[in-house]
Design an enzyme around this catalytic site. Structure first.
Site, PDB file in Angstrom:
ATOM      1  N   LYS A   1       0.739  -1.217   0.058  1.00 55.59           N
ATOM      2  CA  LYS A   1      -0.032   0.096   0.154  1.00 55.59           C
ATOM      3  C   LYS A   1       0.825   1.250   0.007  1.00 55.59           C
ATOM      4  CE  LYS A   1      -1.846  -1.173   3.950  1.00 55.59           C
ATOM      5  NZ  LYS A   1      -1.091  -2.420   4.162  1.00 55.59           N
TER       6      LYS A   1
ATOM      7  N   ARG B   1      -9.224   1.488   9.381  1.00 52.53           N
ATOM      8  CA  ARG B   1      -8.909  -0.169   9.596  1.00 52.53           C
ATOM      9  C   ARG B   1     -10.048  -0.683  10.439  1.00 52.53           C
ATOM     10  NH1 ARG B   1      -3.057   0.746   9.505  1.00 52.53           N
ATOM     11  NH2 ARG B   1      -2.141  -1.405   9.409  1.00 52.53           N
TER      12      ARG B   1
ATOM     13  N   ARG C   1      11.912  -5.789   4.277  1.00 50.62           N
ATOM     14  CA  ARG C   1      11.505  -4.059   3.951  1.00 50.62           C
ATOM     15  C   ARG C   1      12.540  -3.637   5.135  1.00 50.62           C
ATOM     16  NH1 ARG C   1       5.575  -2.188   4.930  1.00 50.62           N
ATOM     17  NH2 ARG C   1       5.970  -3.556   6.897  1.00 50.62           N
TER      18      ARG C   1
HETATM   19  P1  AP5 Z   1       0.863   0.531   8.854  1.00 51.02           P
HETATM   20  O1  AP5 Z   1       2.091   1.571   8.510  1.00 51.02           O
HETATM   21  O2  AP5 Z   1      -0.504   1.179   7.990  1.00 51.02           O
HETATM   22  O3  AP5 Z   1       1.196  -0.737   8.466  1.00 51.02           O
HETATM   23  P2  AP5 Z   1       0.298  -1.939   7.469  1.00 51.02           P
HETATM   24  O4  AP5 Z   1      -1.020  -1.578   7.182  1.00 51.02           O
HETATM   25  O5  AP5 Z   1       0.740  -2.971   8.210  1.00 51.02           O
HETATM   26  O6  AP5 Z   1       1.016  -2.008   6.139  1.00 51.02           O
HETATM   27  P3  AP5 Z   1       2.467  -1.973   6.020  1.00 51.02           P
HETATM   28  O7  AP5 Z   1       3.127  -0.499   6.074  1.00 51.02           O
HETATM   29  O8  AP5 Z   1       3.184  -3.053   6.851  1.00 51.02           O
HETATM   30  O9  AP5 Z   1       2.694  -2.349   4.331  1.00 51.02           O
HETATM   31  P4  AP5 Z   1       2.334  -1.928   3.445  1.00 51.02           P
HETATM   32  O10 AP5 Z   1       1.069  -2.482   2.427  1.00 51.02           O
HETATM   33  O11 AP5 Z   1       2.354  -0.181   3.057  1.00 51.02           O
HETATM   34  O12 AP5 Z   1       3.585  -2.481   2.337  1.00 51.02           O
HETATM   35  P5  AP5 Z   1       4.783  -1.571   1.737  1.00 51.02           P
HETATM   36  O13 AP5 Z   1       4.550  -0.636   0.425  1.00 51.02           O
HETATM   37  O14 AP5 Z   1       5.384  -1.118   2.858  1.00 51.02           O
HETATM   38  O15 AP5 Z   1       0.701   0.529  10.246  1.00 51.02           O
HETATM   39  C1  AP5 Z   1       1.583   0.088  11.272  1.00 51.02           C
HETATM   40  C2  AP5 Z   1       0.851  -0.173  12.818  1.00 51.02           C
HETATM   41  O16 AP5 Z   1       0.403   1.284  12.828  1.00 51.02           O
HETATM   42  C3  AP5 Z   1      -0.211  -0.868  12.887  1.00 51.02           C
HETATM   43  O17 AP5 Z   1       0.081  -2.200  12.672  1.00 51.02           O
HETATM   44  C4  AP5 Z   1      -1.212  -0.459  13.812  1.00 51.02           C
HETATM   45  O18 AP5 Z   1      -0.459  -0.686  15.195  1.00 51.02           O
HETATM   46  C5  AP5 Z   1      -0.930   1.003  13.750  1.00 51.02           C
HETATM   47  N1  AP5 Z   1      -1.719   1.801  12.975  1.00 51.02           N
HETATM   48  C6  AP5 Z   1      -1.627   2.576  11.814  1.00 51.02           C
HETATM   49  N2  AP5 Z   1      -2.805   2.974  11.221  1.00 51.02           N
HETATM   50  C7  AP5 Z   1      -3.749   2.601  12.096  1.00 51.02           C
HETATM   51  C8  AP5 Z   1      -5.267   2.666  12.225  1.00 51.02           C
HETATM   52  N3  AP5 Z   1      -5.872   3.237  11.458  1.00 51.02           N
HETATM   53  N4  AP5 Z   1      -5.985   1.882  13.348  1.00 51.02           N
HETATM   54  C9  AP5 Z   1      -5.263   1.357  14.488  1.00 51.02           C
HETATM   55  N5  AP5 Z   1      -3.965   1.127  14.232  1.00 51.02           N
HETATM   56  C10 AP5 Z   1      -3.267   1.665  13.259  1.00 51.02           C
HETATM   57  O19 AP5 Z   1       5.555  -2.903   1.073  1.00 51.02           O
HETATM   58  C11 AP5 Z   1       6.057  -3.918   1.830  1.00 51.02           C
HETATM   59  C12 AP5 Z   1       7.485  -4.294   1.361  1.00 51.02           C
HETATM   60  O20 AP5 Z   1       7.342  -5.078   0.087  1.00 51.02           O
HETATM   61  C13 AP5 Z   1       8.456  -3.287   0.968  1.00 51.02           C
HETATM   62  O21 AP5 Z   1       9.597  -3.481   1.410  1.00 51.02           O
HETATM   63  C14 AP5 Z   1       8.450  -2.911  -0.282  1.00 51.02           C
HETATM   64  O22 AP5 Z   1       9.568  -2.131  -1.109  1.00 51.02           O
HETATM   65  C15 AP5 Z   1       8.058  -4.159  -0.871  1.00 51.02           C
HETATM   66  N6  AP5 Z   1       6.990  -4.257  -2.159  1.00 51.02           N
HETATM   67  C16 AP5 Z   1       5.994  -3.522  -2.500  1.00 51.02           C
HETATM   68  N7  AP5 Z   1       5.434  -3.983  -3.446  1.00 51.02           N
HETATM   69  C17 AP5 Z   1       6.217  -4.990  -3.923  1.00 51.02           C
HETATM   70  C18 AP5 Z   1       6.087  -5.793  -4.950  1.00 51.02           C
HETATM   71  N8  AP5 Z   1       5.109  -5.629  -5.949  1.00 51.02           N
HETATM   72  N9  AP5 Z   1       6.850  -6.584  -5.297  1.00 51.02           N
HETATM   73  C19 AP5 Z   1       7.937  -6.885  -4.406  1.00 51.02           C
HETATM   74  N10 AP5 Z   1       8.058  -6.255  -3.106  1.00 51.02           N
HETATM   75  C20 AP5 Z   1       7.323  -5.271  -3.047  1.00 51.02           C
END
Ligand code: AP5
Length: 252
Positions: A41, A121, A160
Site C-alpha cells: 500500500k 482499519r 522491508r
Molecule cells: P501501517 O504502517 O499502516 O502498516 P500496515 O498496514 O501493516 O502496512 P505495511 O506498512 O506493513 O505494508 P504496506 O502494504 O504499506 O507495504 P509496503 O508498501 O511497505 O501500520 C503500522 C501499525 O500502526 C499498525 O500495525 C497499527 O499498530 C498502527 N496503525 C496504523 N494505522 C492504524 C489505524 N488506522 N488504526 C489502528 N492502528 C493503526 O511494502 C512492503 C515491502 O514490500 C516493502 O519492502 C516494499 O519495497 C516491498 N514491495 C512492495 N511492492 C512490492 C512488489 N510488488 N513486489 C515485491 N516487493 C514489493
C-alpha cells in the site's frame, strides 16, 4: 513521496501547516488503499501521489514519526500507549486514532487530493471517515483493495527497510537502495520496523483478517470498492491501478 509537500500538517497535527501548498491538479484524486500488511500500500501510495500530485496520508507514518522523535515534544500518554500497541502488531485503539485523524481533518480538503493508507482499519473508523468527509465537503473517488498470496506478504515484510527521516520504503531484494543501508533520497541510515519482526508481523496479519478485512464488504456495499491483484513489480501494479482509475474516473 510527493515532492510538492513535506506533509508537516499530517505528520505533526495541531496548527502545523505544510511548508508548501501542493499544485492543484485538474481533477484531485481522493482514494483509500486497503490491503494486508506488506501488500504494498505504501509503495503504491508513493507512486500514485507522484502521478496525481496528491498527498500520502498514512496513519502508520504518524506513529513512526512520533517514534523517531520527530514531533519535537515528549510523547503524550495516549501516544506512548499507541506505540506499545504498534510494537506488538496490534491495532491502536479507535479512540486514539480518531483523535489524531480528527485533528488533521483539514488534510482531507487539501487542494492536491489525498491517498489514505492504513486508515480506516475498522468499521468504526470507516464510519468516522464518512463523517469527516462530509464535514470537509469532499467525497472519495474509490477504495482500492490490494490482494496477494500470504507467502508473498511474509517475504515483502521480512525484506522491508525504511527511512526514519523521509519515510521512503525499500526492499532488500525487490527495491534495494543504491548504497546498502542508506536512503537514496536523504542519506539517512535505513532501519527495520520493530513491527516487522516475525512475532509482531504474525499478529498484524491476524488482526487484519479480524478487523480490517470486513471493510472490503463495507465499501463493496457502497459501490466504491476496486479489487486489484498485487502481483508483479510495483510498477506493474501501479500501471494496472492507473489504468483502472482512468477507465472509472477519466484522466486525472
Ligand atoms: P501501517 O504502517 O499502516 O502498516 P500496515 O498496514 O501493516 O502496512 P505495511 O506498512 O506493513 O505494508 P504496506 O502494504 O504499506 O507495504 P509496503 O508498501 O511497505 O501500520 C503500522 C501499525 O500502526 C499498525 O500495525 C497499527 O499498530 C498502527 N496503525 C496504523 N494505522 C492504524 C489505524 N488506522 N488504526 C489502528 N492502528 C493503526 O511494502 C512492503 C515491502 O514490500 C516493502 O519492502 C516494499 O519495497 C516491498 N514491495 C512492495 N511492492 C512490492 C512488489 N510488488 N513486489 C515485491 N516487493 C514489493
Amino acid at each position: 513521496m510527493n515532492p510538492q509537500t513535506d506533509r508537516a500538517a499530517w505528520l505533526l497535527g495541531g496548527d502545523v501547516r505544510c511548508n508548501t501548498e501542493p499544485a492543484k491538479p485538474v481533477r484531485p484524486r481522493r482514494l483509500v488503499l486497503l490491503g494486508p500488511p506488506g501488500v504494498g500500500k505504501g509503495t503504491q501510495a508513493a507512486l500514485l501521489c507522484a502521478a496525481y500530485g496528491a498527498c500520502p496520508l498514512s496513519t502508520g507514518d504518524i506513529f513512526r514519526h512520533a517514534l523517531a522523535g520527530c514531533a519535537g515534544e515528549p510523547h503524550t500518554k495516549a501516544m506512548e500507549s499507541a506505540l506499545d500497541h504498534m510494537h506488538r502488531g496490534e491495532l491502536v485503539p479507535d479512540r486514539t486514532v480518531l483523535e489524531l485523524v480528527g485533528e488533521r481533518g483539514r488534510c482531507l480538503s487539501c487542494r492536491g487530493g489525498f491517498i489514505l493508507d492504513g486508515f480506516p482499519r475498522t468499521v468504526a473508523q470507516a464510519e468516522a471517515l464518512d463523517h469527516l468527509l462530509y464535514v470537509h465537503k469532499v467525497t472519495l473517488d474509490a477504495v482500492i483493495s490490494y490482494e496477494t498470496r500470504p507467502e508473498s506478504l511474509a517475504i515483502r515484510i521480512a525484506g522491508r527497510r525504511t527511512c526514519p527521516s523521509c519515510k521512503a520504503v525499500y526492499h532488500l531484494e525487490a527495491k534495494p537502495p543504491r548504497q546498502a543501508g542508506v536512503c537514496d533520497h536523504c542519506g539517512t541510515a535505513l532501519v527495520q520496523r520493530t513491527d516487522d519482526r516475525p512475532e509482531a508481523s504474525m499478529v498484524r496479519l491476524k488482526v487484519y483478517e479480524k478487523s480490517t478485512a470486513p471493510l472490503i464488504a463495507y465499501y463493496r456495499e457502497k459501490g466504491q470498492l476496486i479489487s486489484i491483484t498485487a502481483t508483479g513489480t510495483p510498477e506493474e501494479i501501479f500501471g494496472k491501478t492507473v489504468a483502472i482509475m482512468k477507465k472509472k474516473l477519466g484522466p486525472a
